[in-house]
Design an enzyme around this catalytic site. Structure first.
Site, mmCIF file in Angstrom:
data_model
loop_
_atom_site.group_PDB
_atom_site.id
_atom_site.type_symbol
_atom_site.label_atom_id
_atom_site.label_comp_id
_atom_site.label_asym_id
_atom_site.label_seq_id
_atom_site.Cartn_x
_atom_site.Cartn_y
_atom_site.Cartn_z
ATOM 1 N N LYS B 77 26.203 17.732 62.668
ATOM 2 C CA LYS B 77 27.417 18.412 62.261
ATOM 3 C C LYS B 77 28.425 17.170 61.765
ATOM 4 O O LYS B 77 28.494 16.188 62.690
ATOM 5 C CB LYS B 77 27.965 19.227 63.211
ATOM 6 C CG LYS B 77 29.191 20.182 62.711
ATOM 7 C CD LYS B 77 29.718 21.083 64.023
ATOM 8 C CE LYS B 77 30.746 21.857 63.360
ATOM 9 N NZ LYS B 77 31.147 22.883 64.528
ATOM 10 N N SER B 152 32.049 27.743 62.882
ATOM 11 C CA SER B 152 32.088 26.722 62.042
ATOM 12 C C SER B 152 30.823 25.738 61.613
ATOM 13 O O SER B 152 30.772 25.102 60.642
ATOM 14 C CB SER B 152 33.190 25.725 62.208
ATOM 15 O OG SER B 152 32.898 25.183 63.421
ATOM 16 N N SER B 176 31.418 28.654 67.511
ATOM 17 C CA SER B 176 30.844 28.089 66.146
ATOM 18 C C SER B 176 29.626 27.584 66.298
ATOM 19 O O SER B 176 28.990 27.308 65.253
ATOM 20 C CB SER B 176 31.860 26.857 66.003
ATOM 21 O OG SER B 176 32.945 27.241 65.389
#
Lengths: 95, 486
Positions: B77, B152, B176
């Site tokens: 990420k 997210s 997330s």
């Protein structure tokens, strides 16, 4: 709680965010709706409840006050927008 | 060659047996993510960087100096700082930011010999539930490309769901990891707060943020979490507790396991089709020897309001560092220092980030602190206490991860409150600091994935990984690949 245009401008200044007139208006609407959501908290009486700042109850760990890291100033300043002679440059704040 | 069907556990074995080299494997994934780049799962891919790491890994394997992960490609990420690769956090503010160091999580994976395939797309500063707030554009859900992948960690979820990467790191502040895992049909674990180092993980809400892993299987999650987890003196909230061998307990029997079902997670707002998928999954657990017990989390319905005070308050403080002085964007024109701050931040942040910074600044401002911040912290205590009470009656807690399956792009962008309510079942877990997983459990009638939520006791990741793995031994939902990506 309703937030108006002037409130938004005041908050935006606290947060150092420049907003256009249109943005202030839009944020007044969405921030008011979010505060409406937040105020649902008032449904519960929390008198006397100890606030919880953190999931782990342990006190913050302290480390020994000794130098462990090497000086990496050049590396860190390589990603800065403006530097000179090892210093970060900002607009003049003292006349 | 169909390496991309395989799990990290399988790829690791193939690499060690010399069936495939890391360079071949890495190139195959690079080709595949180029082929499906329209999904927009990645912000940065540097094939030279990745292949260099692969070459080193191959040399280590030849010398016999390898771990189970040596040569395995993993996506990260874009919230984790990576030395020598862009780290944007999904924001214009950091569009040019190359971190001068590796996050602890990145360093651990590098030390284990894994290959960094690329940096995945995400909601800006991890603030979003649909990946629509990314400066780098929305990520498409491979199960229906008009729908969102969740957020997210949407890029990481899609990378794994479409098999563009065998596994990807994520972070979870209010859901997330678990919400995008559920919406894309993969396995995702958010460990207990303090289990994985936050050093070098760009901060959103520091008392809630936790790094974790998104995989095809619970077995992979066990292997990779074992690698990521552990005490780090560079993170003052990292907990100094030994990391158990998560793989070793995967095959423990579930006989007598007590599954708590919170009545609040099955009430109004839960989609009927999601509810029936969860019901079928629970029946499967009963066949495995588990029993269900009714429990209650009476304050959980106030978790979303509580979170939207605490997370923005912490964010407003954390994001004050983006001032155009030390790194990231700086406005081109300004009249004085204040003007430079205001214009830099106005240009660098998107609307949702500005909104949350302002809520936080408001909640913390003079005269409002007690009514908002203090009140929310007291409520957080009540929400955490609910879990403590519940765990007196059960070993794990189960329910849905999300109230509905993935929604259409644009459906909730005009109404932040509707967007926030998507995380109604995940947020209480972050507030309490507990570990939680999303386990693929089936599909709705439109063919969109549903995630089963499994919440564990503090620092008991081993148990929920075991519970997920046993389910994956008798079901094949986790092996389903979106049509067109087989």
């Amino acid at each position: 709680m309703l937030i108006n245009n002037d409130d938004v401008k005041k908050i935006a200044h606290l947060a150092r965010l420049a907003l256009t007139e249109q943005e202030s208006k839009d944020f007044a609407g969405s921030l008011s709706r979010i505060l409406g959501l937040i105020e649902q908290m008032n449904a519960v009486d929390t008198a006397g409840v100890e606030p919880m700042a953190h999931p782990s109850e342990a006190a913050l760990r302290l480390r020994e006050d000794v130098v462990k890291e090497e000086n990496q100033r050049d590396q860190f300043q390589a990603v800065a927008p403006a530097t000179e002679a090892g210093l970060y440059l900002v607009p003049r704040v003292l006349e | 060659m169909s390496h991309y069907h395989k799990t990290i556990t399988e790829l690791g074995a193939d690499l060690q047996a010399g069936k495939v080299s890391s360079v071949e494997l890495t190139q195959a994934y690079l080709d595949r993510l180029e082929k499906f780049k329209d999904l927009n799962a990645f912000i940065t891919v540097d094939s030279v960087f990745a292949l260099d790491q692969a070459k080193t890994a191959d040399a280590q394997i030849k010398k016999g100096k390898n771990s189970a992960l040596t040569g395995c490609p993993i996506a990260h990420k874009d919230i984790f700082c990576t030395d020598g690769l862009l780290t944007t956090c999904g924001s214009h503010m950091l569009a040019n930011f190359v971190a001068p160091y590796d996050a602890t999580v990145i360093k651990k994976f590098k030390d284990a010999g894994s290959v960094t395939l690329g940096k995945t797309n995400m909601d800006e500063f991890a603030m979003g539930s649909s990946n629509e707030t990314s400066y780098y554009g929305v990520v498409k859900n491979p199960w229906d490309q008009d729908k969102v992948p969740g957020g997210s960690s949407g890029g990481s979820a899609v990378a794994v769901a479409a098999r563009l990467a065998p596994a990807a790191t994520g972070t979870d502040t209010g859901g997330s990891i678990r919400q995008p895992a559920a919406l894309t049909g993969i396995t995702g674990i958010k460990p207990s707060y303090g289990r994985v180092s936050r050093y070098g993980m760009i901060a959103f809400a520091s008392s809630l943020d936790q790094g974790g892993i998104m995989t095809q299987t619970a077995e992979d999650a066990a292997l990779l979490l074992g690698e990521m987890a552990g005490f780090d003196e560079r993170d003052s909230t990292s907990v100094d507790q030994a990391v158990p061998d998560y793989v070793a307990t995967l095959n423990d029997s579930l006989k007598g396991l007590k599954i708590g079902l919170p009545e609040e997670y099955f009430g109004e707002g839960l989609d009927d089709e999601v509810a029936s998928v969860i019901e079928v999954a629970l029946a499967e657990y009963k066949k495995l020897g588990a029993e269900t017990v009714p429990i209650s989390l009476p304050n959980s319905n106030l978790a979303v309001p509580c979170y939207y005070v605490l997370a923005p308050a912490e964010a407003s403080s954390n994001l004050s560092r983006f001032d155009g002085v030390r790194y990231g964007h700086r406005a081109k024109e300004y009249t004085n220092l204040d003007d430079m701050y205001e214009k830099t931040r106005a240009e660098g942040f998107g609307a949702e980030v500005k909104r949350r910074i302002m809520i936080g600044a408001y909640a913390l401002s003079a005269g409002y602190y007690d009514a908002y911040y203090l009140k929310a912290q007291q409520l957080r205590r009540l929400i955490a206490n609910d879990f403590t009470e519940a765990f007196k009656k059960c070993d794990v807690i189960m329910g849905p991860v999300t109230p509905t399956t993935a929604f259409r792009m644009g459906d909730k962008t005009d109404d932040p409150v509707a967007m926030y309510l998507n995380d109604i079942y995940t947020i209480p877990v972050n507030l309490a600091g507990l570990p939680g997983m999303s386990i693929p459990a089936g599909f709705d009638k439109a063919g969109m994935p549903v995630g089963l939520h499994c919440i564990g006791q503090y620092f008991d990741e081993a148990r929920i990984l075991n519970v997920a793995h046993q389910y994956q031994q008798v079901t094949d939902w986790h092996q389903k690949i979106p049509p067109g990506f087989e």
